[in-house]
Design a protein around this motif. Structure first.
Motif, mmCIF file in Angstrom:
data_model
loop_
_atom_site.group_PDB
_atom_site.id
_atom_site.type_symbol
_atom_site.label_atom_id
_atom_site.label_comp_id
_atom_site.label_asym_id
_atom_site.label_seq_id
_atom_site.Cartn_x
_atom_site.Cartn_y
_atom_site.Cartn_z
ATOM 1 N N ARG A 143 26.701 -4.145 57.368
ATOM 2 C CA ARG A 143 25.987 -5.181 58.102
ATOM 3 C C ARG A 143 25.515 -6.243 57.122
ATOM 4 O O ARG A 143 25.564 -6.065 55.906
ATOM 5 C CB ARG A 143 24.839 -4.590 58.917
ATOM 6 N N LEU A 144 25.048 -7.365 57.662
ATOM 7 C CA LEU A 144 24.810 -8.561 56.860
ATOM 8 C C LEU A 144 23.862 -8.351 55.696
ATOM 9 O O LEU A 144 24.097 -8.870 54.599
ATOM 10 C CB LEU A 144 24.269 -9.680 57.772
ATOM 11 N N ILE A 167 32.601 -6.035 56.951
ATOM 12 C CA ILE A 167 32.788 -6.528 58.318
ATOM 13 C C ILE A 167 33.515 -5.480 59.160
ATOM 14 O O ILE A 167 34.136 -4.556 58.631
ATOM 15 C CB ILE A 167 33.553 -7.863 58.343
ATOM 16 N N HIS A 168 33.428 -5.657 60.472
ATOM 17 C CA HIS A 168 34.109 -4.759 61.412
ATOM 18 C C HIS A 168 35.225 -5.534 62.115
ATOM 19 O O HIS A 168 35.106 -6.731 62.375
ATOM 20 C CB HIS A 168 33.129 -4.252 62.480
ATOM 21 N N ILE A 169 36.302 -4.843 62.430
ATOM 22 C CA ILE A 169 37.365 -5.393 63.269
ATOM 23 C C ILE A 169 37.242 -4.738 64.645
ATOM 24 O O ILE A 169 37.137 -3.516 64.747
ATOM 25 C CB ILE A 169 38.767 -5.124 62.674
ATOM 26 N N ILE A 170 37.247 -5.555 65.689
ATOM 27 C CA ILE A 170 37.029 -5.055 67.048
ATOM 28 C C ILE A 170 38.265 -5.320 67.902
ATOM 29 O O ILE A 170 38.850 -6.406 67.845
ATOM 30 C CB ILE A 170 35.806 -5.731 67.699
ATOM 31 N N LYS A 171 38.633 -4.331 68.692
ATOM 32 C CA LYS A 171 39.714 -4.500 69.667
ATOM 33 C C LYS A 171 39.183 -4.126 71.042
ATOM 34 O O LYS A 171 38.603 -3.053 71.219
ATOM 35 C CB LYS A 171 40.915 -3.630 69.298
ATOM 36 N N TYR A 172 39.372 -5.028 71.992
ATOM 37 C CA TYR A 172 38.918 -4.796 73.357
ATOM 38 C C TYR A 172 40.106 -4.488 74.258
ATOM 39 O O TYR A 172 40.977 -5.347 74.444
ATOM 40 C CB TYR A 172 38.176 -6.022 73.896
ATOM 41 N N PRO A 173 40.166 -3.302 74.818
ATOM 42 C CA PRO A 173 41.260 -2.980 75.757
ATOM 43 C C PRO A 173 41.237 -3.938 76.958
ATOM 44 O O PRO A 173 40.180 -4.248 77.488
ATOM 45 C CB PRO A 173 40.931 -1.545 76.204
ATOM 46 N N MET A 212 30.620 -9.733 61.446
ATOM 47 C CA MET A 212 29.622 -9.448 60.427
ATOM 48 C C MET A 212 28.374 -9.039 61.186
ATOM 49 O O MET A 212 27.665 -9.879 61.759
ATOM 50 C CB MET A 212 29.338 -10.674 59.555
ATOM 51 N N ALA A 213 28.123 -7.740 61.248
ATOM 52 C CA ALA A 213 27.047 -7.210 62.089
ATOM 53 C C ALA A 213 25.686 -7.664 61.588
ATOM 54 O O ALA A 213 25.438 -7.760 60.379
ATOM 55 C CB ALA A 213 27.114 -5.682 62.127
#
Length: 357
Positions: free
Chosen positions: A77-78, A93-99, A116-117
């Protein structure tokens, strides 16, 4: 590489060169900064652009709205960017995938969604980093400023993301995270929801300009958007939004104010990420914002500002405020009744001695 990680490829040189940093800013809370950030970013993702959402607000509303539970953050996180300022870990950072998320019709592939949380400690850790740089208690280049250090980190991500969208806290003076955002921004997006937010335009624009002018080497600009507006009036011309505050802003700032806006509705909030509904107010607004960004020889809002414009804005808004205020409030001074002497027998049950005896 584990199943829980994704390797990001460098973008082409042209995409890296055109990578932009957008900051959604207003020192008033509740104007729609987070909703606008998500709507803008998800629209860009659906058009095939890689977008890094950057949660600069210690309240971390953006992170929560993106669906990230606290137990998944860990140290990614930041605030850990600031805690490890000597050797920044860019893989936090996180990579997000939305179904179910779909591209626009003319696009073959979704862009990458990065986050960047946010962190409740980010502002405090940023302030500590400022102090360390100022005191030079570190072994990075002695000539490097905290702004140069932050720019270096942003430029690292510019190699992988077409857009970095910074959602900011409702604060100005003394807020280190917002100051850093000003130092790297290409474009400010300023959401306005009401007469209260419009009345703060002089303070907001003056602060943004002074901060960015002193710390940012780019040619920065700004766009104003009516978000979560409520007070419609009957149309008498071709403008899309029929709103009195909008009309005043449009009179003063002209083309720097978007014609499209978003009316306050619960359904709009649900639709902003693009998961529900094919049409909503944010789509038209975001399309207009991107059209403005793409204009050649685009005029600069900050270069157009004059004291006369601000005076006219405030005069018109004050007149509007008087118009919509149906009853005048009554203001009175105050006289306090004398405080009676406290008796010792008030404390007999507990055996305590009277603290004022």
């Amino acid at each position: 590489m584990s199943k829980n990680t994704q390797k990001l490829k460098l973008m082409s040189e042209d995409r890296q060169k055109n990578s932009k940093v957008l900051a959604v800013m207003n020192n008033k809370g509740g104007v729609g900064k987070t909703s606008t950030s998500i709507a803008l970013g998800m629209s860009l993702v659906k058009s095939g652009k890689n977008v890094l959402f950057w949660d600069n607000d210690p309240q971390s509303n953006l992170t929560q709205r993106m669906g990230m539970p606290d137990d998944l953050y860990g140290e990614r996180r930041l605030n850990h960017l600031f805690l490890n300022y000597k050797e920044p870990d860019h893989e936090i950072i996180h990579i997000i995938k939305y179904p179910g998320l779909r591209t626009d019709k003319e696009v073959d592939k979704l862009g990458i969604i990065g986050l960047m949380a946010g962190s409740h400690e980010a502002e405090l850790d940023a302030a500590t980093t400022f102090l360390k740089f100022n005191k030079k208690t570190f072994d990075i280049e002695s000539t490097m400023s905290v702004y140069k250090w932050f720019l270096n980190n942003i430029q690292y991500y510019n190699q992988y993301f077409d857009y970095i969208i910074i959602d900011t806290a409702p604060a100005l003076e003394g807020n280190r995270l917002n100051t850093l955002a000003c130092s790297v921004v290409d474009d400010f997006i300023i959401p306005i929801d009401s007469i209260d937010a419009a009345l703060g335009m002089r303070t907001l624009l003056s602060w943004l300009y002074s901060m960015a002018r002193d710390t940012n080497k780019k040619e920065f600009n700004a766009t104003i958007a009516m978000v979560k507006y409520q007070m419609d009036i009957k149309p008498d011309d071709s403008l899309i939004i029929r709103n009195k505050v909008f009309r005043i802003l449009k009179d003063i700032f002209d083309g720097f104010v978007c014609d499209n806006g978003v009316r306050e509705k619960a359904t709009e909030r649900k639709a902003i990420a693009g998961f529900k509904g094919s049409k909503n107010g944010y789509l038209a607004l975001i399309s207009e914002i991107m059209f403005k960004f793409a204009q050649e020889n685009r005029p600069n809002l900050f270069k157009s500002l004059t004291p006369e414009k601000f005076l006219t804005l405030e005069l018109k808004l004050n007149l509007l405020q008087n118009e919509i205020q149906t009853k005048e409030p009554e203001f009175k001074g105050v006289v306090f009744e004398a405080i009676k002497e406290i008796k010792d027998d008030m404390f007999k049950t507990s055996g305590d001695k009277c603290p004022v005896a």
